[in-house]
Design an enzyme around this catalytic site. Structure first.
Site, short mmCIF file in Angstrom:
data_model
loop_
_atom_site.label_atom_id
_atom_site.label_comp_id
_atom_site.label_asym_id
_atom_site.label_seq_id
_atom_site.Cartn_x
_atom_site.Cartn_y
_atom_site.Cartn_z
N CYS A 104 -3.18 11.23 1.88
CA CYS A 104 -2.35 9.59 1.63
C CYS A 104 -1.48 9.85 0.85
O CYS A 104 0.06 9.45 1.22
CB CYS A 104 -3.39 8.79 0.91
SG CYS A 104 -5.20 8.47 0.99
N LYS B 39 0.91 -0.83 0.30
CA LYS B 39 0.16 -0.24 0.09
C LYS B 39 1.27 1.18 -0.13
O LYS B 39 0.60 1.72 -0.67
CB LYS B 39 -0.83 0.02 1.07
CG LYS B 39 -1.16 1.19 1.15
CD LYS B 39 -2.85 1.80 0.67
CE LYS B 39 -2.87 3.03 0.73
NZ LYS B 39 -4.50 3.41 0.94
N1 SAJ Z 1 -1.70 14.35 -8.31
C1 SAJ Z 1 -0.81 15.67 -8.91
N2 SAJ Z 1 -1.05 15.09 -10.41
C2 SAJ Z 1 -1.81 13.83 -10.63
C3 SAJ Z 1 -2.56 13.05 -10.22
C4 SAJ Z 1 -2.78 13.84 -8.80
O1 SAJ Z 1 -1.06 16.80 -9.10
O2 SAJ Z 1 -1.20 13.61 -12.36
C5 SAJ Z 1 -2.88 15.35 -6.81
C6 SAJ Z 1 -4.30 15.58 -6.74
O3 SAJ Z 1 -4.70 16.91 -7.48
C7 SAJ Z 1 -3.97 15.93 -5.23
C8 SAJ Z 1 -2.90 14.22 -4.97
O4 SAJ Z 1 -2.62 14.12 -6.58
O5 SAJ Z 1 -3.72 16.15 -4.48
C9 SAJ Z 1 -3.62 13.12 -4.87
O6 SAJ Z 1 -4.70 12.22 -5.49
P1 SAJ Z 1 -4.84 11.45 -6.12
O7 SAJ Z 1 -6.17 11.34 -7.42
O8 SAJ Z 1 -3.62 10.79 -6.83
O9 SAJ Z 1 -5.01 10.28 -5.07
P2 SAJ Z 1 -5.56 10.54 -3.80
O10 SAJ Z 1 -5.14 10.95 -2.54
O11 SAJ Z 1 -7.59 10.55 -4.29
O12 SAJ Z 1 -6.01 8.85 -3.31
C10 SAJ Z 1 -4.32 7.81 -3.63
C11 SAJ Z 1 -5.19 7.04 -4.40
N3 SAJ Z 1 -3.67 5.93 -4.83
C12 SAJ Z 1 -3.18 6.27 -6.10
O13 SAJ Z 1 -3.67 6.02 -6.97
C13 SAJ Z 1 -1.44 5.02 -6.34
C14 SAJ Z 1 -5.54 5.75 -3.93
O14 SAJ Z 1 -6.11 4.11 -4.83
C15 SAJ Z 1 -5.83 5.17 -2.06
O15 SAJ Z 1 -7.11 4.07 -1.98
C16 SAJ Z 1 -5.95 6.10 -1.91
O16 SAJ Z 1 -4.77 7.33 -2.41
C17 SAJ Z 1 -5.80 6.58 -0.07
O17 SAJ Z 1 -6.06 6.58 0.53
O18 SAJ Z 1 -4.32 5.74 -0.24
#
Ligand code: SAJ
Length: 414
Positions: free
Chosen positions: A267, A213
């Site tokens: 996360c 994870k």
């Molecule tokens: N972000 C960027 N650029 C991107 C993708 C995301 O700047 O290309 C930013 C988003 O705006 C945000 C942050 O990253 O601020 C996180 O967003 P996210 O959509 O990547 O992830 P979370 O935090 O909503 O959810 C993540 C997920 N993990 C992965 O995709 C590996 C989810 O599957 C997990 O269950 C979750 O963390 C968790 O609970 O750990």
């Protein structure tokens, strides 16, 4: 799972509540536990205290059929699922106090044959710690670390992997990693997940499941850090980073993520520190990625300040406050940090736009007069800082913003 009549879910937040509702929808009695009386009361009225598409309907159905009940106190059950927060402390060290508190409250209710599942993202070794804590709290029961083949209780880690905004769909369709303290524990936990998971259940040991994870979220963090670093390099070299990424991604083995104002949420901005904490010498790149992503909001603030210098009385609109698109979650949000900092530093009159909330949390109430509609922001602002790629902002036409200085951290306007 044979003989399953009741599941207790400890922690009814963004993970616990959807999980509880999905299990209840499969006809199993669910006893949800939360320390927040407000959350408990809201759920017992068939309503929800968080924003997640379609969750309200599922909770309403589960409560009205009597399958889901919430309480501040646990009671006896066949399975205890723990879905409480695991934040870090000021020194970036993991804070396991919520897990420990949850274990202390359920310990008196645990009976022979019970299964305890840790869903919270946790540092490597936490599931083993639970087994040890329980052996001290309940010396009358044999825990799996004491006797893997004949324990009275089963303990496993099954990290949640759902994406906020798509939780209900991903809870069912994602593959699940199930790490047992012993293989009997993993097997037992798998029987529970097979009740509602359509994805594959992949069995391993608890430490590997914990690390898996953390690895998933660190992988994403490192990749976003690459994109964020590229965006700063491109600003320096006067190249449009969005065009660049689109072109580079046409290579069959390149898939660069999107730059943004920083990485938020509870996360991805947290979990990599758990790896750094347990292997500080080895985790060089993971730490650096965190630092790059954490530095991005400061970089955006400097850009806004520079733009504001061109106006006598600059009006700056921050478009979006949540940590990502189309959710109401402001926790660990770089967008919110940027809005707060620009306001604190009196860079100009700062307008806050967040279409997914009606009012600001208590901590930010002094800024409530700054929360305005997109319409007002477009009328009044000289500078638009696009911080979140909400649907509403995506619907803007370039004509709507033509007369403004636009600092677009999400590439909405190309
Ligand atoms: N972000 C960027 N650029 C991107 C993708 C995301 O700047 O290309 C930013 C988003 O705006 C945000 C942050 O990253 O601020 C996180 O967003 P996210 O959509 O990547 O992830 P979370 O935090 O909503 O959810 C993540 C997920 N993990 C992965 O995709 C590996 C989810 O599957 C997990 O269950 C979750 O963390 C968790 O609970 O750990």
């Amino acid at each position: 799972m044979q003989g399953l009549s009741k599941v207790a879910v400890i922690g009814l937040g963004y993970i616990g509540l959807p999980t509880a509702a999905v299990i209840a929808s499969r006809g199993v009695q669910v006893h949800g536990v939360d320390i927040s009386q407000h959350a408990v009361d809201t759920i017992n009225q068939g309503k929800i205290h968080i924003v997640e598409p379609d969750l309200d309907m599922l909770v309403q159905a589960a409560v009205s059929t009597g399958k889901l009940k919430a309480s501040t106190e646990p009671e006896a059950a066949d399975v205890f699922m723990i879905a409480v927060p695991t934040p870090f402390q000021g020194d970036k060290k993991p804070d396991l106090s919520y897990i420990e508190a949850a274990i202390n409250t359920i310990a008196p209710f645990i009976e022979k044959g019970n299964l305890i599942i840790l869903e919270s993202t946790s540092p490597v070794g936490t599931t083993e710690k639970i087994s040890q804590w329980l052996s001290e709290l309940r010396p009358d029961l044999t825990m799996p670390h004491q006797n893997p083949d004949q324990s009275d209780v089963f303990i496993a880690h099954c990290p949640e992997r759902v994406l906020p905004g798509q939780v209900l769909q991903e809870l069912v369709s994602n593959d699940r990693i199930i790490g047992g303290i012993s293989s009997r524990c993993a097997q037992k936990a798998m029987e529970l997940y097979q009740l509602f998971v359509r994805g594959e259940c992949l069995l391993t040991d608890a430490r590997t499941a914990e690390m898996a994870k953390l690895t998933e979220n660190s992988f994403r963090d490192v990749n976003i850090a690459f994109a964020n670093e590229l965006s700063m390099i491109c600003d320096h070299l006067k190249i449009n980073v969005w065009d660049l990424i689109q072109l580079a991604n046409r290579h069959p083995r390149v898939n660069i993520l999107n730059p943004g104002p920083g990485v938020g949420g509870h996360c991805i901005a947290v979990d990599p520190w758990f790896i750094v904490d347990s292997a500080p010498e080895q985790a060089k790149m993971i730490r650096l990625a965190r630092e790059v992503n954490d530095s991005k909001p400061l970089y955006v603030i400097e850009r806004v300040k520079k733009a504001a210098d061109e106006f006598k009385k600059p009006v700056i609109a921050c478009l979006g406050l949540s940590f990502k698109a189309d959710i109401d979650d402001l926790r660990e949000s770089p967008a919110l940090d940027i809005a707060v900092e620009l306001t604190k530093q009196q860079v100009g009159e700062v307008l806050w736009v967040e279409p997914n909330i009606h009012s600001l949390p208590k901590k930010y109430q002094q800024h409530s007069s700054q929360l305005v509609s997109l319409h007002e922001a477009l009328e009044r602002a000289h500078i638009l800082v696009v911080l979140v790629d909400h649907k509403l902002f995506k619907s803007l036409k370039s004509g709507d913003v033509a007369a403004k200085v636009v600092i677009d951290t999400r590439g909405l306007f190309g």
